[in-house]
Every structure is written in structure tokens, then in C-alpha cells.
Motif scaffolding. Structure first.
Motif, PDB file in Angstrom:
ATOM      1  N   ALA A   1       6.677  11.093 -13.136  1.00 35.36           N
ATOM      2  CA  ALA A   1       5.951  11.364 -12.565  1.00 35.36           C
ATOM      3  C   ALA A   1       5.362  10.239 -13.886  1.00 35.36           C
ATOM      4  N   TYR A   2       5.604  11.038 -14.807  1.00 38.60           N
ATOM      5  CA  TYR A   2       4.673  10.222 -16.052  1.00 38.60           C
ATOM      6  C   TYR A   2       4.723   8.580 -16.629  1.00 38.60           C
ATOM      7  N   GLY A   3       5.968   8.260 -15.525  1.00 36.57           N
ATOM      8  CA  GLY A   3       5.882   6.701 -15.267  1.00 36.57           C
ATOM      9  C   GLY A   3       4.776   5.962 -14.473  1.00 36.57           C
ATOM     10  N   SER A   4       4.500   7.198 -12.988  1.00 36.46           N
ATOM     11  CA  SER A   4       3.688   6.886 -12.614  1.00 36.46           C
ATOM     12  C   SER A   4       2.176   7.046 -13.056  1.00 36.46           C
ATOM     13  N   ALA A   5       1.395   7.939 -13.750  1.00 39.87           N
ATOM     14  CA  ALA A   5       0.651   8.254 -14.375  1.00 39.87           C
ATOM     15  C   ALA A   5       0.101   6.431 -15.451  1.00 39.87           C
ATOM     16  N   VAL A   6       1.379   5.717 -15.843  1.00 41.25           N
ATOM     17  CA  VAL A   6       0.970   5.121 -16.537  1.00 41.25           C
ATOM     18  C   VAL A   6       0.969   3.861 -15.596  1.00 41.25           C
ATOM     19  N   ALA A   7       2.016   3.627 -14.783  1.00 40.51           N
ATOM     20  CA  ALA A   7       1.500   2.332 -13.940  1.00 40.51           C
ATOM     21  C   ALA A   7       0.195   2.954 -12.724  1.00 40.51           C
ATOM     22  N   VAL A   8      -0.457   3.534 -12.414  1.00 45.70           N
ATOM     23  CA  VAL A   8      -1.568   3.485 -12.096  1.00 45.70           C
ATOM     24  C   VAL A   8      -2.410   3.257 -12.552  1.00 45.70           C
ATOM     25  N   THR A   9      -2.630   3.619 -14.034  1.00 44.07           N
ATOM     26  CA  THR A   9      -3.356   3.296 -15.093  1.00 44.07           C
ATOM     27  C   THR A   9      -3.591   1.759 -15.192  1.00 44.07           C
ATOM     28  N   LEU A  10      -2.293   1.011 -14.657  1.00 37.48           N
ATOM     29  CA  LEU A  10      -2.210  -0.338 -15.745  1.00 37.48           C
ATOM     30  C   LEU A  10      -2.717  -1.360 -14.352  1.00 37.48           C
ATOM     31  N   VAL A  11      -2.142  -0.689 -13.178  1.00 38.31           N
ATOM     32  CA  VAL A  11      -3.049  -1.236 -11.900  1.00 38.31           C
ATOM     33  C   VAL A  11      -4.603  -1.102 -12.355  1.00 38.31           C
ATOM     34  N   ILE A  12      -5.413   0.093 -12.216  1.00 38.41           N
ATOM     35  CA  ILE A  12      -6.556   0.015 -12.814  1.00 38.41           C
ATOM     36  C   ILE A  12      -7.621  -0.972 -13.698  1.00 38.41           C
ATOM     37  N   VAL A  13      -6.835  -0.978 -13.864  1.00 39.16           N
ATOM     38  CA  VAL A  13      -6.824  -1.746 -16.107  1.00 39.16           C
ATOM     39  C   VAL A  13      -7.428  -3.064 -15.020  1.00 39.16           C
ATOM     40  N   MET A  14      -5.590  -3.314 -14.409  1.00 41.40           N
ATOM     41  CA  MET A  14      -5.393  -4.972 -13.708  1.00 41.40           C
ATOM     42  C   MET A  14      -7.111  -5.198 -12.714  1.00 41.40           C
TER      43      MET A  14
ATOM     44  N   LEU B   1       0.426  -1.070   0.309  1.00 44.62           N
ATOM     45  CA  LEU B   1       0.036   0.011  -0.118  1.00 44.62           C
ATOM     46  C   LEU B   1       1.041   1.184   0.173  1.00 44.62           C
ATOM     47  N   LEU B   2       2.119   1.347   0.947  1.00 46.03           N
ATOM     48  CA  LEU B   2       2.541   2.711   1.192  1.00 46.03           C
ATOM     49  C   LEU B   2       3.316   2.903  -0.619  1.00 46.03           C
ATOM     50  N   PRO B   3       4.502   1.372  -1.220  1.00 46.86           N
ATOM     51  CA  PRO B   3       4.572   2.184  -2.238  1.00 46.86           C
ATOM     52  C   PRO B   3       3.864   2.830  -3.572  1.00 46.86           C
ATOM     53  N   LEU B   4       2.715   1.340  -3.530  1.00 45.68           N
ATOM     54  CA  LEU B   4       1.470   2.461  -4.521  1.00 45.68           C
ATOM     55  C   LEU B   4       1.210   3.936  -4.051  1.00 45.68           C
ATOM     56  N   THR B   5       1.020   4.085  -2.519  1.00 49.33           N
ATOM     57  CA  THR B   5       0.600   5.531  -2.185  1.00 49.33           C
ATOM     58  C   THR B   5       1.660   6.612  -3.186  1.00 49.33           C
ATOM     59  N   VAL B   6       2.537   5.975  -2.811  1.00 46.18           N
ATOM     60  CA  VAL B   6       3.692   7.082  -3.514  1.00 46.18           C
ATOM     61  C   VAL B   6       3.486   6.931  -5.021  1.00 46.18           C
ATOM     62  N   VAL B   7       3.417   6.365  -5.717  1.00 44.32           N
ATOM     63  CA  VAL B   7       3.160   6.512  -6.874  1.00 44.32           C
ATOM     64  C   VAL B   7       2.207   6.960  -7.625  1.00 44.32           C
ATOM     65  N   LEU B   8       1.298   7.005  -6.985  1.00 43.67           N
ATOM     66  CA  LEU B   8      -0.261   7.627  -6.834  1.00 43.67           C
ATOM     67  C   LEU B   8       0.234   8.868  -6.956  1.00 43.67           C
ATOM     68  N   ILE B   9       0.632   9.321  -5.905  1.00 44.07           N
ATOM     69  CA  ILE B   9       1.207  10.994  -5.546  1.00 44.07           C
ATOM     70  C   ILE B   9       1.943  11.646  -6.742  1.00 44.07           C
TER      71      ILE B   9
END
Length: 283
Positions: A246-259, A23-31
Motif C-alpha cells: 500500500a505504501y509502495g503504491s502511494a510512493v509509485a503513484v506520487t512518482l508518476v504524478i511528478v513525472m 492503464l490497467l497496472p496503473l489502476t491497480v497500483v492506484l487502488i
């Protein structure tokens, strides 16, 4: 000590691990995804949706991932199920152990070495050269979606075989005998008993393979030659090369949402199929 307190203490280590490692790493990526790229790379704190607005620029990576990951999962299932069925139901105990070891053997070698082996087999001096020798010319296999699909199936097939094998191995053979005694054909026995009771293994195998494929980057990088780009390759490029966190984090968050959406829909489908399995068990 009350039962609730005892349960809390028992769950505390796993809960802490889940919080710190997931959860903490995902929170950092989201921020980070709402920030901006620093002039020298990295991220500058901000609150903007600019990175998400730029997601269409990586549409090709998402398209390749969302196409080849399900196709690779389905292809692995179609190959793994007959093999798992033979190992669990048909093979003798002596050959069963030998064949199971043979399924595991590829995991004893690094995926990097196995992928390089496929580079040779699919390259100009491998299968295309053999096809040219028999008169079929102009066949190009390496650096294509087909090459990536072959690498995916080869690399992840054992992860599909073993859950299905375990599910079939636990199958009560008396159900198959009863079905035969009642006059059912082999196909009807498979469709009404074997397949429904093996759904948990199928669900586990598909989940393992699909989730790992959504983040895959090595096989597309080697067998795709930079022409078949996955989201994992895009993330490596954004974080390690262009340093656009920042852009990489947005791509990663989008991938997590799709999954999350895909897995949720998949689990609901499996739960519905599970009702059929329970009916078979009762019978």
C-alpha cells in the motif's frame, strides 16, 4: 468499410496493448495506494489517505531522485551534444561508422557488469589510490552522489547521443554554407541554425534519459552503497523486503504524478522553442 471504421480497426491492437500493459497496472497500483498493509505483508482493501500522509518519510529518496535525475540528464546532454555534433558534421564517413560502433559497444555488456567496473575504479584501489600516489590524500569517491552521477552519465550517455546525432545528421548542410557566405561567424551559425534545428533530438534524448533515471535503482544501489537512495530503491524495499504494498503504491503513484507534471512543463517549453525552429526552417 468506412474510413473511421478502418482507422478503428488499425488502432485496436495498439489501443488494447496500451490498455492492458499500461492503464490497467496503473489502476491497480492506484487502488492499492488507498489500502492498508496486511499483517503478513501485501495489502488489505480500504479507503484511506494514510499512505500518502506518510510520504514525507521517503523525502530523502525523492530529493535524491529529483536532484540527480535532472543533473544527470543535463550532464549527459552537455557531453553528448559535442560528440553527436562531431559525428554528424565533422567526422568523415569512415570514422563516423567506427565511432558510432564505439558508442554502442557499452550496451553490449550488462549494466550490472559496467557498474561493478565503476565500483573498482571509484573504490579505494582505483582512482583514489592513484590520487594518493601523486600526493592527494583522503579522496573518497565511492558511495557518494558523485559516484552515482558518474554511473548515470556512463550508463545513459548513448541514449542521449543517438537522438541528437540523427537530428544533426539530417541537417541541411546548405544552410550552414549559406550562413558562412553571408558573413556569420561560426558561433552565430551554431546559435541561429544548428542549435534550433537540433532541438527535436535534444528533446527526445532528454526525455529518454530523464524518464529512465526517475525509475533508476541499480546504479544508486551499487555506486551509492545504500547512502544515495532513489525512489526506485525505495520501491524495491517497500514491495520486496518490507512487503508494504500500500505504501509502495502511494510512493509509485506520487512518482508518476511528478513525472507527468515535469514532462508536461518540459514539452510546453520544447513546443515554444519549436516555433524558433520553424522560423529558421522558413528562412
Amino acid at each position: 468499410m468506412t474510413g473511421r471504421m478502418r482507422t478503428t480497426l488499425l488502432l485496436a491492437p495498439a489501443g488494447t496493448w496500451f490498455l492492458v500493459m499500461l492503464l490497467l497496472p496503473l489502476t491497480v497500483v492506484l487502488i492499492f495506494s488507498f489500502g492498508e498493509r496486511a499483517p503478513a505483508g501485501g495489502v488489505v482493501p480500504a479507503f484511506t489517505f494514510e499512505q500518502y500522509a506518510n510520504l514525507p518519510a521517503r523525502w530523502t529518496a525523492f530529493k535524491n531522485t529529483l536532484t540527480l535525475a535532472p543533473v544527470g540528464t543535463l550532464a549527459s546532454l552537455l557531453i553528448a551534444y559535442p560528440l553527436a555534433y562531431f559525428l554528424a558534421v565533422k567526422a568523415s564517413p569512415k570514422w563516423k561508422t567506427i565511432l558510432l560502433v564505439l558508442v554502442i559497444v557499452p550496451f553490449w555488456t550488462s549494466i550490472l557488469i559496467r557498474s561493478y567496473a565503476w565500483i573498482f575504479l571509484l573504490g579505494g584501489r582505483g582512482i583514489p589510490a592513484l590520487l594518493e600516489w601523486v600526493g592527494i590524500e583522503g579522496v573518497r569517491l565511492i558511495n557518494t552522489p558523485f559516484a552515482v552521477l558518474v554511473g548515470i552519465i556512463y550508463g545513459y550517455l548513448p541514449l542521449m547521443v543517438f537522438p541528437i546525432y540523427v537530428s544533426l545528421d539530417r541537417l541541411d548542410k546548405r544552410l550552414l554554407e549559406a550562413s558562412s557566405d553571408l558573413g556569420a561567424t561560426r558561433w552565430n551559425t551554431f546559435r541561429q541554425i544548428t542549435l534550433p534545428l537540433s532541438i527535436p533530438g535534444i528533446a527526445t534524448g532528454c526525455m529518454l534519459v530523464f524518464i529512465l533515471l526517475m525509475g533508476e535503482f541499480l546504479i544508486p544501489a551499487l555506486l551509492g552503497g545504500g547512502k544515495v537512495f532513489f525512489v526506485g530503491n525505495a520501491l524495491v524495499d517497500l514491495f520486496l523486503q518490507s512487503r508494504n504494498w500500500a505504501y509502495g503504491s502511494a510512493v509509485a503513484v506520487t512518482l508518476v504524478i511528478v513525472m507527468l507534471i515535469t514532462v508536461t512543463v518540459y514539452m510546453r517549453l520544447i513546443n515554444r522553442l519549436g516555433a524558433t525552429r520553424e522560423d529558421v526552417s522558413i528562412m
